[in-house]
Design an enzyme around this catalytic site. Structure first.
Site, mmCIF file in Angstrom:
data_model
loop_
_atom_site.group_PDB
_atom_site.id
_atom_site.type_symbol
_atom_site.label_atom_id
_atom_site.label_comp_id
_atom_site.label_asym_id
_atom_site.label_seq_id
_atom_site.Cartn_x
_atom_site.Cartn_y
_atom_site.Cartn_z
ATOM 1 N N LEU A 1 25.866 -3.243 42.023
ATOM 2 C CA LEU A 1 26.217 -2.250 43.037
ATOM 3 C C LEU A 1 26.930 -1.022 42.464
ATOM 4 C CD1 LEU A 1 27.302 -4.721 45.849
ATOM 5 C CD2 LEU A 1 25.066 -3.648 45.496
ATOM 6 N N CYS A 2 26.923 -0.881 41.140
ATOM 7 C CA CYS A 2 27.539 0.291 40.502
ATOM 8 C C CYS A 2 26.603 1.491 40.583
ATOM 9 C CB CYS A 2 27.855 0.007 39.037
ATOM 10 S SG CYS A 2 29.319 -0.994 38.796
ATOM 11 N N MET B 1 34.718 0.213 36.071
ATOM 12 C CA MET B 1 33.720 -0.766 35.636
ATOM 13 C C MET B 1 33.119 -0.394 34.288
ATOM 14 S SD MET B 1 34.039 -3.109 37.747
ATOM 15 C CE MET B 1 32.869 -4.124 36.864
ATOM 16 N N GLU B 2 32.968 0.900 34.048
ATOM 17 C CA GLU B 2 32.437 1.346 32.765
ATOM 18 C C GLU B 2 33.416 1.028 31.638
ATOM 19 O OE1 GLU B 2 29.999 2.970 35.845
ATOM 20 O OE2 GLU B 2 32.166 2.873 35.667
ATOM 21 N N ASP C 1 29.215 -12.016 18.515
ATOM 22 C CA ASP C 1 27.833 -12.166 18.048
ATOM 23 C C ASP C 1 27.728 -11.978 16.545
ATOM 24 O OD1 ASP C 1 24.949 -12.418 18.352
ATOM 25 O OD2 ASP C 1 24.895 -10.277 17.920
#
Length: 158
Positions: free
Chosen positions: A75-76, A113-114, A128
């Protein structure tokens, strides 16, 4: 407590309409931590890790992730970021890496959010790249540190 903005009157998820919001300069800072063994941190810091420069790769991954947040979080809104910065700091006294991200734009919706996505993906990239050396690293304490701009104003984490 405020209402959830991504839930409509029927209780369904929806993307918030920001078309009538005022454009302001908005900035957000977030952090994430990666805990590891002394040996793993030494490999990263010395630059002798067989996969190359772990910090450079994590920094680029965090920047790319911030730009793709709208594609990852349902929803961004897609945003035209004017700045994304990812800093990584090795903390040998605790065998951790601290990641701090900053995202900025002039727009109608925030960049929290970013910033959180940038810090998270940088941490995941460290994992990783180092998982062949150590599988029990811990990613933690991902949080918003500060945000400015918009209707809700200035927020600073305790």
């Amino acid at each position: 407590m405020s209402q959830f903005t991504h839930i409509n009157a029927s209780g369904e998820a929806n993307m918030v309409d920001v078309s009538t919001k005022q454009e302001t300069v908005r900035e957000a800072r977030a952090e994430a931590w990666v805990s590891m063994s002394k040996e793993t941190l030494d490999l990263i810091v010395s630059g002798s890790h067989h996969k190359g420069d772990v910090f450079a790769t994590a920094r680029i991954a965090g920047i790319q992730a911030a730009k793709k947040t709208w594609d990852l979080i349902p929803l961004c809104h897609p945003l035209l970021l004017s700045k994304v910065e990812v800093q990584l700091e090795a903390l040998p006294e605790t065998n951790q890496v601290r990641i701090e991200s900053v995202c900025k734009l002039a727009g109608k919706t925030g960049v929290e959010m970013e910033a959180l996505t940038a810090a998270s993906v940088a941490a995941l990239t460290i994992y990783d790249m180092c998982k062949a050396v150590q599988k029990d690293m811990v990613i933690g304490n991902v949080r918003l540190l500060e945000k400015t701009g918009g209707k809700s104003g200035h927020f600073v984490a305790n």
